[in-house]
Motif scaffolding. Sequence first.
Motif, mmCIF file in Angstrom:
data_model
loop_
_atom_site.group_PDB
_atom_site.id
_atom_site.type_symbol
_atom_site.label_atom_id
_atom_site.label_comp_id
_atom_site.label_asym_id
_atom_site.label_seq_id
_atom_site.Cartn_x
_atom_site.Cartn_y
_atom_site.Cartn_z
ATOM 1 N N ALA A 47 0.819 -1.221 0.000
ATOM 2 C CA ALA A 47 0.000 0.000 0.000
ATOM 3 C C ALA A 47 0.846 1.261 0.000
ATOM 4 C CB ALA A 47 -0.950 0.009 1.193
ATOM 5 N N SER A 48 2.016 1.202 0.637
ATOM 6 C CA SER A 48 2.875 2.385 0.653
ATOM 7 C C SER A 48 3.405 2.705 -0.736
ATOM 8 C CB SER A 48 4.046 2.192 1.626
ATOM 9 O OG SER A 48 4.846 1.092 1.232
ATOM 10 N N TYR A 49 3.309 1.744 -1.653
ATOM 11 C CA TYR A 49 3.688 1.994 -3.049
ATOM 12 C C TYR A 49 2.482 2.475 -3.860
ATOM 13 C CZ TYR A 49 5.354 1.303 -7.796
ATOM 14 O OH TYR A 49 5.689 1.505 -9.107
ATOM 15 N N PHE A 50 1.408 1.661 -3.920
ATOM 16 C CA PHE A 50 0.325 2.027 -4.834
ATOM 17 C C PHE A 50 -0.528 3.188 -4.320
ATOM 18 C CE2 PHE A 50 -1.556 -1.744 -2.618
ATOM 19 C CZ PHE A 50 -2.718 -1.184 -2.099
ATOM 20 N N LEU A 51 -0.621 3.381 -3.018
ATOM 21 C CA LEU A 51 -1.367 4.537 -2.528
ATOM 22 C C LEU A 51 -0.549 5.824 -2.632
ATOM 23 C CD1 LEU A 51 -3.315 3.306 0.646
ATOM 24 C CD2 LEU A 51 -4.150 3.612 -1.681
ATOM 25 N N SER A 52 0.759 5.715 -2.451
ATOM 26 C CA SER A 52 1.586 6.922 -2.487
ATOM 27 C C SER A 52 1.660 7.541 -3.878
ATOM 28 C CB SER A 52 3.001 6.610 -1.987
ATOM 29 O OG SER A 52 3.672 5.735 -2.870
ATOM 30 N N LEU A 54 -1.015 8.248 -5.558
ATOM 31 C CA LEU A 54 -2.269 8.976 -5.740
ATOM 32 C C LEU A 54 -2.029 10.475 -5.613
ATOM 33 C CD1 LEU A 54 -4.753 6.740 -3.700
ATOM 34 C CD2 LEU A 54 -4.072 6.572 -6.111
ATOM 35 N N PRO A 55 -3.005 11.307 -6.013
ATOM 36 C CA PRO A 55 -2.818 12.765 -5.979
ATOM 37 C C PRO A 55 -2.557 13.286 -4.571
ATOM 38 C CG PRO A 55 -4.751 12.180 -7.290
ATOM 39 C CD PRO A 55 -4.311 10.923 -6.584
ATOM 40 N N GLY A 56 -1.676 14.265 -4.475
ATOM 41 C CA GLY A 56 -1.438 14.967 -3.223
ATOM 42 C C GLY A 56 -1.136 14.045 -2.056
ATOM 43 N N TYR A 57 -1.838 14.292 -0.952
ATOM 44 C CA TYR A 57 -1.656 13.491 0.264
ATOM 45 C C TYR A 57 -2.873 12.612 0.515
ATOM 46 C CZ TYR A 57 2.448 16.333 1.078
ATOM 47 O OH TYR A 57 3.678 16.933 0.941
ATOM 48 N N PHE A 58 -3.483 12.176 -0.578
ATOM 49 C CA PHE A 58 -4.661 11.318 -0.463
ATOM 50 C C PHE A 58 -4.286 9.968 0.152
ATOM 51 C CE2 PHE A 58 -8.549 9.258 -2.425
ATOM 52 C CZ PHE A 58 -9.455 10.038 -1.727
ATOM 53 N N ALA A 59 -3.052 9.521 -0.059
ATOM 54 C CA ALA A 59 -2.597 8.251 0.514
ATOM 55 C C ALA A 59 -2.586 8.309 2.032
ATOM 56 C CB ALA A 59 -1.204 7.913 -0.007
ATOM 57 N N GLU A 60 -2.054 9.403 2.571
ATOM 58 C CA GLU A 60 -2.045 9.568 4.018
ATOM 59 C C GLU A 60 -3.467 9.543 4.567
ATOM 60 O OE1 GLU A 60 1.918 11.490 2.931
ATOM 61 O OE2 GLU A 60 0.022 11.011 1.979
ATOM 62 N N TYR A 61 -4.347 10.241 3.866
ATOM 63 C CA TYR A 61 -5.746 10.300 4.292
ATOM 64 C C TYR A 61 -6.387 8.920 4.323
ATOM 65 C CZ TYR A 61 -10.784 11.037 3.753
ATOM 66 O OH TYR A 61 -12.149 10.968 3.894
ATOM 67 N N LEU A 62 -6.213 8.150 3.272
ATOM 68 C CA LEU A 62 -6.848 6.832 3.203
ATOM 69 C C LEU A 62 -6.317 5.892 4.279
ATOM 70 C CD1 LEU A 62 -7.023 6.175 -0.650
ATOM 71 C CD2 LEU A 62 -8.876 6.890 0.868
ATOM 72 N N GLY A 63 -5.004 5.873 4.475
ATOM 73 C CA GLY A 63 -4.426 4.956 5.443
ATOM 74 C C GLY A 63 -4.659 5.351 6.884
ATOM 75 N N LEU A 64 -4.740 6.652 7.144
ATOM 76 C CA LEU A 64 -4.931 7.127 8.518
ATOM 77 C C LEU A 64 -6.390 7.157 8.951
ATOM 78 C CD1 LEU A 64 -2.385 10.103 8.633
ATOM 79 C CD2 LEU A 64 -2.158 7.883 9.749
ATOM 80 N N LYS A 76 -11.437 7.977 -10.358
ATOM 81 C CA LYS A 76 -11.058 9.382 -10.350
ATOM 82 C C LYS A 76 -9.702 9.628 -9.672
ATOM 83 C CE LYS A 76 -14.542 11.400 -12.438
ATOM 84 N NZ LYS A 76 -14.347 12.169 -13.701
ATOM 85 N N CYS A 77 -9.375 8.830 -8.669
ATOM 86 C CA CYS A 77 -8.103 9.057 -7.984
ATOM 87 C C CYS A 77 -6.966 8.231 -8.570
ATOM 88 C CB CYS A 77 -8.239 8.791 -6.486
ATOM 89 S SG CYS A 77 -8.318 7.038 -6.017
ATOM 90 N N GLY A 78 -7.291 7.259 -9.426
ATOM 91 C CA GLY A 78 -6.257 6.476 -10.083
ATOM 92 C C GLY A 78 -6.076 5.066 -9.562
ATOM 93 N N LEU A 79 -6.903 4.650 -8.604
ATOM 94 C CA LEU A 79 -6.809 3.282 -8.099
ATOM 95 C C LEU A 79 -7.399 2.273 -9.080
ATOM 96 C CD1 LEU A 79 -7.654 3.670 -4.300
ATOM 97 C CD2 LEU A 79 -5.494 2.882 -5.290
ATOM 98 N N ALA A 80 -8.292 2.712 -9.924
ATOM 99 C CA ALA A 80 -8.897 1.852 -10.943
ATOM 100 C C ALA A 80 -8.700 2.487 -12.310
ATOM 101 C CB ALA A 80 -10.374 1.634 -10.660
ATOM 102 N N THR A 81 -8.716 1.649 -13.339
ATOM 103 C CA THR A 81 -8.508 2.162 -14.701
ATOM 104 C C THR A 81 -9.805 2.344 -15.476
ATOM 105 O OG1 THR A 81 -8.204 -0.107 -15.530
ATOM 106 C CG2 THR A 81 -6.232 1.104 -14.840
ATOM 107 N N HIS A 82 -10.845 1.561 -15.125
ATOM 108 C CA HIS A 82 -12.104 1.624 -15.859
ATOM 109 C C HIS A 82 -13.291 1.447 -14.917
ATOM 110 C CE1 HIS A 82 -9.172 0.455 -18.968
ATOM 111 N NE2 HIS A 82 -10.002 1.000 -19.851
ATOM 112 N N PHE A 83 -14.382 2.131 -15.253
ATOM 113 C CA PHE A 83 -15.648 1.927 -14.532
ATOM 114 C C PHE A 83 -16.640 1.270 -15.489
ATOM 115 C CE2 PHE A 83 -19.947 3.138 -13.368
ATOM 116 C CZ PHE A 83 -19.983 2.777 -12.022
ATOM 117 N N VAL A 84 -17.108 0.084 -15.106
ATOM 118 C CA VAL A 84 -18.074 -0.662 -15.920
ATOM 119 C C VAL A 84 -19.265 -1.017 -15.035
ATOM 120 C CG1 VAL A 84 -18.478 -2.791 -17.215
ATOM 121 C CG2 VAL A 84 -16.278 -1.619 -17.410
#
Length: 245
Positions: A47-52, A54-64, A76-84
């Motif tokens: 998670a410290s790789y794929f969340l870090s 993300l835009p800005g400090y969104f990784a800190e927010y999600l993990g904390l 929208k944040c980049g965790l997924a590539t497509h919405f179906v």
Amino acid sequence: MKVFLINGVVMGGGAGLSMNTYFRVVTERTVFAMPEASIGLFPDVGASYFLSRLPGYFAEYLGLTGRRLNGEEMVKCGLATHFVPSEKLKLLENALQTVTTSDISTITALIDKFSEVAHLKEDSPLKRLDTINKCFSKPTVEEIVLSLEKEIEVDGAEKWIADALNYMRESCPTSLKIWLRSVRKGRVQSIEQCLSRDYNIASHFFRRIVSNDFYEGSRAKLFDKDKKPKVNNSVSCSFHRVCAI
């Protein structure tokens, strides 16, 4: 070329398996979160790789805060590539089974045929990214909490801030501090380095070298479910040794 179809809850190990692949397809039923700090662990599995990333400090927010994201937010944040939409997912799966190439452009074009534009709800944390960056860029967990408290004083009890504070106050302090340090190291490291650190830290948790918080948190949240874990509220010197790599 692997394509992950995520049509439900993806947390912890499921996130670790899927988030580092090239194609990550989500639906309106998808729920993502990294809530490990609530049971005395920390967001691991890379998670410290794929969340870090993300835009800005969104990784800190999600993990904390353990905040849950829906499929649209993941795109929208980049965790997924497509919405179906979930109603089209089986059709997409059948179509993918006919593909005989690993060519990225070919697979992208196929998934695009089933994809739709993702839309954020008004209460999405991604619409509060300026405030998230302001608060979660602070150097310590304590300063992040103080910054969030000041935001409540200015803007009133906005729900996402209150939820973040409640989660952090109820989570293991050591877990929060370890995540903050780990994710900031992860921004400049490879996935191999991040996974190696995760393994090292998790091993210390499981051996009770840092504290008994993981076992106590699991007892209180997952087994007895009294939601009253007796965690260590003081971070010992062992914490710095655990996070050294």
